[in-house]
Design an enzyme around this catalytic site. Structure first.
Site, PDB file in Angstrom:
ATOM      1  N   ARG A   1      13.682  16.566-120.845  1.00  0.00           N
ATOM      2  CA  ARG A   1      12.357  16.238-120.286  1.00  0.00           C
ATOM      3  C   ARG A   1      12.337  14.927-119.497  1.00  0.00           C
ATOM      4  O   ARG A   1      11.280  14.340-119.289  1.00  0.00           O
ATOM      5  CB  ARG A   1      11.277  16.209-121.372  1.00  0.00           C
TER       6      ARG A   1
ATOM      7  N   LYS B   1      12.228  11.952-103.907  1.00  0.00           N
ATOM      8  CA  LYS B   1      12.305  13.413-103.848  1.00  0.00           C
ATOM      9  C   LYS B   1      13.665  13.840-104.383  1.00  0.00           C
ATOM     10  O   LYS B   1      14.688  13.303-103.967  1.00  0.00           O
ATOM     11  CB  LYS B   1      12.179  13.899-102.408  1.00  0.00           C
TER      12      LYS B   1
ATOM     13  N   GLU C   1      18.383   8.750 -88.502  1.00  0.00           N
ATOM     14  CA  GLU C   1      17.195   8.381 -89.294  1.00  0.00           C
ATOM     15  C   GLU C   1      16.804   6.921 -89.024  1.00  0.00           C
ATOM     16  O   GLU C   1      15.618   6.588 -88.986  1.00  0.00           O
ATOM     17  CB  GLU C   1      17.443   8.587 -90.794  1.00  0.00           C
TER      18      GLU C   1
ATOM     19  N   LYS D   1      10.703   2.917 -95.125  1.00  0.00           N
ATOM     20  CA  LYS D   1      10.461   4.135 -95.914  1.00  0.00           C
ATOM     21  C   LYS D   1       9.693   3.783 -97.195  1.00  0.00           C
ATOM     22  O   LYS D   1       8.762   4.496 -97.583  1.00  0.00           O
ATOM     23  CB  LYS D   1      11.769   4.866 -96.242  1.00  0.00           C
TER      24      LYS D   1
ATOM     25  N   GLU E   1       3.314  12.839-100.241  1.00  0.00           N
ATOM     26  CA  GLU E   1       3.209  13.460 -98.933  1.00  0.00           C
ATOM     27  C   GLU E   1       1.845  14.086 -98.645  1.00  0.00           C
ATOM     28  O   GLU E   1       1.738  15.244 -98.245  1.00  0.00           O
ATOM     29  CB  GLU E   1       4.311  14.522 -98.763  1.00  0.00           C
TER      30      GLU E   1
ATOM     31  N   ARG F   1       3.011   9.947 -95.096  1.00  0.00           N
ATOM     32  CA  ARG F   1       4.440  10.247 -95.243  1.00  0.00           C
ATOM     33  C   ARG F   1       4.926  11.232 -94.174  1.00  0.00           C
ATOM     34  O   ARG F   1       6.112  11.294 -93.865  1.00  0.00           O
ATOM     35  CB  ARG F   1       4.704  10.803 -96.657  1.00  0.00           C
TER      36      ARG F   1
ATOM     37  N   ASN G   1       8.583  12.586 -90.500  1.00  0.00           N
ATOM     38  CA  ASN G   1       9.054  13.852 -89.946  1.00  0.00           C
ATOM     39  C   ASN G   1       9.279  13.781 -88.431  1.00  0.00           C
ATOM     40  O   ASN G   1       9.591  14.798 -87.818  1.00  0.00           O
ATOM     41  CB  ASN G   1       7.998  14.908 -90.261  1.00  0.00           C
TER      42      ASN G   1
ATOM     43  N   HIS H   1      11.800  15.858 -86.594  1.00  0.00           N
ATOM     44  CA  HIS H   1      12.337  16.835 -87.543  1.00  0.00           C
ATOM     45  C   HIS H   1      11.800  18.254 -87.321  1.00  0.00           C
ATOM     46  O   HIS H   1      12.464  19.216 -87.685  1.00  0.00           O
ATOM     47  CB  HIS H   1      12.076  16.388 -88.984  1.00  0.00           C
TER      48      HIS H   1
ATOM     49  N   HIS I   1      14.568  20.762 -87.034  1.00  0.00           N
ATOM     50  CA  HIS I   1      14.801  21.842 -88.006  1.00  0.00           C
ATOM     51  C   HIS I   1      14.948  23.184 -87.304  1.00  0.00           C
ATOM     52  O   HIS I   1      15.753  24.027 -87.711  1.00  0.00           O
ATOM     53  CB  HIS I   1      13.642  21.931 -89.012  1.00  0.00           C
TER      54      HIS I   1
ATOM     55  N   HIS J   1      22.734  17.724 -89.222  1.00  0.00           N
ATOM     56  CA  HIS J   1      21.308  17.401 -89.326  1.00  0.00           C
ATOM     57  C   HIS J   1      20.928  16.260 -88.381  1.00  0.00           C
ATOM     58  O   HIS J   1      19.938  16.340 -87.658  1.00  0.00           O
ATOM     59  CB  HIS J   1      20.998  17.044 -90.781  1.00  0.00           C
TER      60      HIS J   1
HETATM   61  N1  LIG Z   1      15.693  13.331-101.283  1.00  0.00           N
HETATM   62  C1  LIG Z   1      15.400  13.055-100.048  1.00  0.00           C
HETATM   63  O1  LIG Z   1      14.367  12.436 -99.744  1.00  0.00           O
HETATM   64  C2  LIG Z   1      16.348  13.454 -98.964  1.00  0.00           C
HETATM   65  C3  LIG Z   1      16.166  12.942 -97.662  1.00  0.00           C
HETATM   66  C4  LIG Z   1      17.100  13.295 -96.689  1.00  0.00           C
HETATM   67  C5  LIG Z   1      18.167  14.141 -97.008  1.00  0.00           C
HETATM   68  N2  LIG Z   1      18.292  14.621 -98.279  1.00  0.00           N
HETATM   69  C6  LIG Z   1      19.411  15.497 -98.644  1.00  0.00           C
HETATM   70  O2  LIG Z   1      20.615  14.755 -98.476  1.00  0.00           O
HETATM   71  C7  LIG Z   1      21.680  15.672 -98.269  1.00  0.00           C
HETATM   72  C8  LIG Z   1      22.570  15.132 -97.160  1.00  0.00           C
HETATM   73  O3  LIG Z   1      23.098  13.901 -97.570  1.00  0.00           O
HETATM   74  P1  LIG Z   1      24.416  13.307 -96.898  1.00  0.00           P
HETATM   75  O4  LIG Z   1      24.298  13.398 -95.450  1.00  0.00           O
HETATM   76  O5  LIG Z   1      24.669  11.998 -97.544  1.00  0.00           O
HETATM   77  O6  LIG Z   1      25.512  14.396 -97.290  1.00  0.00           O
HETATM   78  P2  LIG Z   1      26.620  14.492 -98.450  1.00  0.00           P
HETATM   79  O7  LIG Z   1      26.130  13.979 -99.729  1.00  0.00           O
HETATM   80  O8  LIG Z   1      27.126  15.896 -98.412  1.00  0.00           O
HETATM   81  O9  LIG Z   1      27.758  13.520 -97.915  1.00  0.00           O
HETATM   82  C9  LIG Z   1      28.420  13.823 -96.716  1.00  0.00           C
HETATM   83  C10 LIG Z   1      29.944  13.831 -96.919  1.00  0.00           C
HETATM   84  O10 LIG Z   1      30.402  12.493 -97.031  1.00  0.00           O
HETATM   85  C11 LIG Z   1      31.213  12.345 -98.193  1.00  0.00           C
HETATM   86  N3  LIG Z   1      31.074  10.958 -98.611  1.00  0.00           N
HETATM   87  C12 LIG Z   1      30.064  10.381 -99.300  1.00  0.00           C
HETATM   88  N4  LIG Z   1      30.232   9.060 -99.368  1.00  0.00           N
HETATM   89  C13 LIG Z   1      31.384   8.790 -98.719  1.00  0.00           C
HETATM   90  C14 LIG Z   1      32.088   7.585 -98.441  1.00  0.00           C
HETATM   91  N5  LIG Z   1      31.610   6.403 -98.804  1.00  0.00           N
HETATM   92  N6  LIG Z   1      33.238   7.680 -97.730  1.00  0.00           N
HETATM   93  C15 LIG Z   1      33.712   8.889 -97.287  1.00  0.00           C
HETATM   94  N7  LIG Z   1      33.090  10.039 -97.526  1.00  0.00           N
HETATM   95  C16 LIG Z   1      31.930   9.984 -98.231  1.00  0.00           C
HETATM   96  C17 LIG Z   1      30.719  13.396 -99.135  1.00  0.00           C
HETATM   97  O11 LIG Z   1      31.680  13.729-100.090  1.00  0.00           O
HETATM   98  C18 LIG Z   1      30.409  14.541 -98.182  1.00  0.00           C
HETATM   99  O12 LIG Z   1      31.588  15.251 -97.901  1.00  0.00           O
HETATM  100  C19 LIG Z   1      21.055  17.017 -97.946  1.00  0.00           C
HETATM  101  O13 LIG Z   1      21.224  17.874 -99.046  1.00  0.00           O
HETATM  102  C20 LIG Z   1      19.584  16.691 -97.750  1.00  0.00           C
HETATM  103  O14 LIG Z   1      18.728  17.748 -98.138  1.00  0.00           O
HETATM  104  C21 LIG Z   1      17.406  14.295 -99.252  1.00  0.00           C
END
Ligand SMILES: NC(=O)c1ccc[n+]([C@@H]2O[C@H](COP(=O)([O-])OP(=O)(O)OC[C@H]3O[C@@H](n4cnc5c(N)ncnc54)[C@H](O)[C@@H]3O)[C@@H](O)[C@H]2O)c1
Length: 376
Positions: free
Chosen positions: A134, A156, A198, A240, A250, A254, A258, A261, A265, A277
């Site tokens: 929980r 999120k 971003e 942010k 949101e 918030r 976007n 985006h 998207h 992305h």
């Molecule tokens: N929660 C939110 O508000 C929010 C906002 C934006 C995106 N997201 C989510 O974030 C995700 C994308 O995140 P991301 O772009 O970080 O992708 P990711 O976590 O897949 O990382 C990208 C790649 O980089 C590698 N990596 C990570 N740190 C590294 C480092 N220091 N050196 C070398 N390689 C490294 C990872 O292993 C992976 O292969 C998506 O799933 C998206 O939906 C969430």
């Protein structure tokens, strides 16, 4: 935005960004080398009896094992859990398998989760923390630029379903975020650019100063000049955090996050998610600025500045002309953030100032997409 209030407790912290959410408030600590003092800081905070470091297969090799060793040297009980890197792992199966491993290792309500990695790790680990017994405490150690400036801030969490991304999730705030910008050194350029898209967005929606910096010091940013990148991460987090503090779930403000985006998207979907992305968002931001010009909100000079900054940081400004304009227009209508069938576009009045409009016609959108297809 004010981000400085460094405490003497830290050696590697260059910026502290407070996230003001009443009882759920927390700090984002930023600086190079910070991972080295996480264990010590957690000892001071006495957050949990034991820690479960969750990471992916890449980050485990790069940083996970070293972090576990630092915890052990500090006599903090910790375990390291990992899953295969990549968005394909962001599902309930991974969450359940991590949860079962934690049960086996004796995790209880006094345990805490540490999310060490990019946005995929952050979303999965925070989601698991928010539902394990929980809800238990968690902290974020983001290691991609995208995670440092975006996904680790705002609360999120979630995983994907075969039917779509982020369809299962919760809102849950970490106890602390440690953004060690030295971890970015091993990040592939493509991943760095995902985060930069971003950062450009934050400049356009909220900060002419941040935008100026991106305009003038693109090369230093790409080369990860430590002071500059720490400053940029801090400014992005502050923007942010400010938006999220005013609209945690949101309801209104918030939505400005976007910017770029909605069309981005659509481009991602049209490309079958084969376009990164950040690249799709970059194209979406160019399109959104042209739409703002068309609506008489933004000068073409400012729209041009936005395009130049995007291009200068190595991101694409043209939507591939192989896509069907009609398909892209249709896809924007399916954006999950549309309300009552109306698509809300975040448009720009000037760099740093946005407005939300739901009166963009299909013709206007088609014209702008076509214009973007002939960008160079
Ligand atoms: N929660 C939110 O508000 C929010 C906002 C934006 C995106 N997201 C989510 O974030 C995700 C994308 O995140 P991301 O772009 O970080 O992708 P990711 O976590 O897949 O990382 C990208 C790649 O980089 C590698 N990596 C990570 N740190 C590294 C480092 N220091 N050196 C070398 N390689 C490294 C990872 O292993 C992976 O292969 C998506 O799933 C998206 O939906 C969430």
């Amino acid at each position: 935005l004010e981000t400085e209030s460094i405490s003497n407790d830290f050696e590697y912290v260059w910026h502290i960004v407070p996230v003001d959410l009443g009882e759920r408030s927390y700090d984002i600590l930023i600086g190079p080398g910070l991972l080295l003092e996480v264990a010590e800081d957690l000892k001071r905070l006495q957050l949990a009896h034991n820690y479960f470091i969750i990471t992916d297969s890449n980050v485990k090799e790069l940083l996970g094992t070293d972090l576990l060793n630092i915890f052990n040297q500090n006599d903090i009980q910790a375990s390291l859990l990992s899953f295969p890197a990549g968005e394909e792992s962001k599902n309930m199966e991974t969450v359940v398998s991590l949860a079962r491993e934690m049960v086996k290792l004796g995790a209880d309500r006094s345990s805490a989760i540490i999310a060490l990695g990019g946005g995929v790790v952050g979303d999965i680990a925070a989601f698991l923390a928010s539902i394990y017994m929980r809800g238990i405490s968690f902290i974020q150690l983001p290691t991609t630029l995208l995670a440092q400036v975006d996904s680790s801030v705002g609360g999120k969490t979630g995983v994907d379903l075969p039917e779509g991304k982020n369809l299962l999730g919760t809102f849950a705030q970490p106890k602390r975020v440690y953004a060690d910008i030295a971890t970015l050194a091993s990040l592939p350029l493509r991943e760095l650019k995902n985060g930069l898209a971003e950062v450009i967005k934050y400049g356009v929606i909220r900060s002419p100063e941040l935008f100026d910096l991106l305009e003038k010091q693109g090369n230093e940013i790409i080369n990860l000049e430590p002071e500059l990148i720490s400053h940029i991460v801090a400014q992005s987090c502050a923007i942010k955090a400010d938006v999220v503090a005013k609209d945690e779930r949101e309801g209104g403000l918030r939505r400005i996050l976007n910017f770029g985006h909605t069309i981005g998207h659509a481009v991602e979907a049209a490309a079958g998610y084969q376009i990164a992305h950040g690249e799709a968002v970059a194209m979406g931001m160019v399109a959104a600025s042209l739409l703002s010009v068309k609506k008489g909100l933004l000068s073409s000079h400012e729209a041009d500045r936005i395009k130049k900054v995007i291009k200068g940081l190595g991101l694409p400004v043209a939507i591939p002309s192989t896509f069907s304009v009609k398909e892209l227009v249709d896809l924007t209508k399916h954006d999950k953030k549309s309300i009552g069938g109306k698509v809300n576009f975040v448009l720009c009045e000037s760099i740093g100032k946005t407005v939300i409009r739901d009166d963009v016609t299909d013709d206007e959108l088609s014209e702008v997409i076509e214009e973007c297809m002939s960008n160079d």
